[in-house]
Design a protein around this motif. Structure first.
Motif, PDB file in Angstrom:
ATOM      1  N   UNK A  11       0.844  -1.197   0.000  1.00  0.00           N
ATOM      2  CA  UNK A  11       0.000   0.000   0.000  1.00  0.00           C
ATOM      3  C   UNK A  11       0.879   1.245   0.000  1.00  0.00           C
ATOM      4  N   UNK A  12       0.583   2.171  -0.917  1.00  0.00           N
ATOM      5  CA  UNK A  12       1.304   3.441  -1.020  1.00  0.00           C
ATOM      6  C   UNK A  12       0.293   4.586  -0.965  1.00  0.00           C
ATOM      7  N   UNK A  13       0.691   5.675  -0.342  1.00  0.00           N
ATOM      8  CA  UNK A  13      -0.160   6.855  -0.272  1.00  0.00           C
ATOM      9  C   UNK A  13       0.019   7.690  -1.524  1.00  0.00           C
ATOM     10  N   UNK A  14      -1.056   8.008  -2.204  1.00  0.00           N
ATOM     11  CA  UNK A  14      -1.002   8.830  -3.415  1.00  0.00           C
ATOM     12  C   UNK A  14      -0.515  10.231  -3.072  1.00  0.00           C
ATOM     13  N   UNK A  15       0.363  10.760  -3.944  1.00  0.00           N
ATOM     14  CA  UNK A  15       0.849  12.120  -3.767  1.00  0.00           C
ATOM     15  C   UNK A  15       1.864  12.277  -2.653  1.00  0.00           C
ATOM     16  N   UNK A  16       2.226  11.210  -2.043  1.00  0.00           N
ATOM     17  CA  UNK A  16       3.167  11.279  -0.931  1.00  0.00           C
ATOM     18  C   UNK A  16       4.580  11.504  -1.443  1.00  0.00           C
ATOM     19  N   UNK A  17       5.361  12.204  -0.656  1.00  0.00           N
ATOM     20  CA  UNK A  17       6.760  12.378  -1.021  1.00  0.00           C
ATOM     21  C   UNK A  17       7.663  11.624  -0.050  1.00  0.00           C
ATOM     22  N   UNK A  18       7.060  10.758   0.776  1.00  0.00           N
ATOM     23  CA  UNK A  18       7.877  10.046   1.756  1.00  0.00           C
ATOM     24  C   UNK A  18       8.850   9.107   1.074  1.00  0.00           C
ATOM     25  N   UNK A  29     -10.791   6.793  -6.185  1.00  0.00           N
ATOM     26  CA  UNK A  29      -9.462   7.309  -5.856  1.00  0.00           C
ATOM     27  C   UNK A  29      -8.438   6.211  -5.628  1.00  0.00           C
ATOM     28  N   UNK A  30      -8.858   4.978  -5.642  1.00  0.00           N
ATOM     29  CA  UNK A  30      -7.944   3.854  -5.443  1.00  0.00           C
ATOM     30  C   UNK A  30      -7.441   3.379  -6.805  1.00  0.00           C
ATOM     31  N   UNK A  31      -6.135   3.164  -6.886  1.00  0.00           N
ATOM     32  CA  UNK A  31      -5.528   2.626  -8.109  1.00  0.00           C
ATOM     33  C   UNK A  31      -4.736   1.382  -7.733  1.00  0.00           C
ATOM     34  N   UNK A  32      -4.769   0.393  -8.599  1.00  0.00           N
ATOM     35  CA  UNK A  32      -3.982  -0.817  -8.391  1.00  0.00           C
ATOM     36  C   UNK A  32      -3.060  -0.980  -9.588  1.00  0.00           C
ATOM     37  N   UNK A  33      -1.774  -1.183  -9.280  1.00  0.00           N
ATOM     38  CA  UNK A  33      -0.744  -1.282 -10.305  1.00  0.00           C
ATOM     39  C   UNK A  33       0.037  -2.581 -10.171  1.00  0.00           C
ATOM     40  N   UNK A  34       0.522  -3.079 -11.285  1.00  0.00           N
ATOM     41  CA  UNK A  34       1.634  -4.030 -11.241  1.00  0.00           C
ATOM     42  C   UNK A  34       2.871  -3.160 -11.002  1.00  0.00           C
ATOM     43  N   UNK A  35       4.003  -3.770 -10.665  1.00  0.00           N
ATOM     44  CA  UNK A  35       5.199  -2.950 -10.479  1.00  0.00           C
ATOM     45  C   UNK A  35       5.567  -2.218 -11.764  1.00  0.00           C
ATOM     46  N   UNK A  36       5.486  -2.891 -12.904  1.00  0.00           N
ATOM     47  CA  UNK A  36       5.826  -2.269 -14.189  1.00  0.00           C
ATOM     48  C   UNK A  36       4.944  -1.056 -14.461  1.00  0.00           C
ATOM     49  N   UNK A  37       3.653  -1.173 -14.208  1.00  0.00           N
ATOM     50  CA  UNK A  37       2.735  -0.043 -14.413  1.00  0.00           C
ATOM     51  C   UNK A  37       3.085   1.109 -13.481  1.00  0.00           C
ATOM     52  N   UNK A  38       3.362   0.791 -12.231  1.00  0.00           N
ATOM     53  CA  UNK A  38       3.727   1.817 -11.253  1.00  0.00           C
ATOM     54  C   UNK A  38       5.012   2.527 -11.677  1.00  0.00           C
ATOM     55  N   UNK A  42      -1.222  -1.016  -4.294  1.00  0.00           N
ATOM     56  CA  UNK A  42      -2.481  -0.299  -4.153  1.00  0.00           C
ATOM     57  C   UNK A  42      -2.132   1.117  -3.728  1.00  0.00           C
ATOM     58  N   UNK A  43      -2.594   2.094  -4.481  1.00  0.00           N
ATOM     59  CA  UNK A  43      -2.310   3.495  -4.177  1.00  0.00           C
ATOM     60  C   UNK A  43      -3.628   4.189  -3.883  1.00  0.00           C
ATOM     61  N   UNK A  44      -3.643   4.925  -2.779  1.00  0.00           N
ATOM     62  CA  UNK A  44      -4.851   5.648  -2.378  1.00  0.00           C
ATOM     63  C   UNK A  44      -4.449   6.912  -1.641  1.00  0.00           C
TER      64      UNK A  44
END
Length: 161
Positions: free
Chosen positions: A23-30, A124-133, A113-115
């Motif tokens: 899980x990753x936070x969308x727009x995060x710069x962490x 607002x939820x997006x799911x990516x493969x690593x390649x897509x991300x 999963x990015x939200x």
């Protein structure tokens, strides 16, 4: 859905239908991932990256240049050090597969999963493969050099989001 523990050896935060999800936070710069200098050669070699000693030398030179006042920022484009293929391989390992200190995870992530932090909805939820991300964010990712011989951080540059 099964929740994963906070154990640093696990790359999957949750399991959906038996698939590990980070899980990753969308727009995060962490900082996404940390890699200490002491682990660089071992990790690069394990992943089969090209010229690990050359990359380490380039990183050391950049850190030295920063401490000598020749660089205005510690934040550096990853393209200064890696080919796209090598950086993608390294980031995939750090985000999805393993840890520099602990090796391959017994609980790898298959999806991301990015939200947003607030107002989470189906839209607002997006799911990516690593390649897509990686393809979505590769131009926004940077390496932050921190303290001589300490660590490298991969992060999203908030100035270009």
């Amino acid at each position: 859905m099964t929740l994963s523990t906070t154990d640093s050896r696990k790359k999957a935060d949750i399991y959906l239908n038996g698939r590990g999800v980070s899980i990753k936070q969308a727009g995060s710069s962490f900082s996404f991932n940390r890699l200490q200098r002491a682990n660089l050669i071992q990790v690069y070699s394990r992943l089969g990256l090209t010229a690990p000693q050359t990359i380490l030398t380039q990183l050391d030179q950049e850190i030295h240049r920063f401490h000598q006042g020749f660089l205005l920022s510690r934040d550096r484009p990853w393209q200064n050090f890696f080919s796209e293929n090598d950086f993608k391989t390294l980031l995939n390992f750090l985000m999805m597969l393993g840890s520099p200190n602990l090796g391959m995870s017994q609980h790898p992530a298959e999806l991301i999963l990015e939200a947003p932090a607030t107002q989470i909805s189906q839209d607002t939820i997006k799911i990516y493969s690593f390649d897509e991300y990686f393809n979505s964010y590769k131009e926004k990712l940077h390496i932050a050099i921190r303290q001589e011989k300490a660590r490298l951080l991969v992060f999203q540059n908030p100035d270009i989001l």
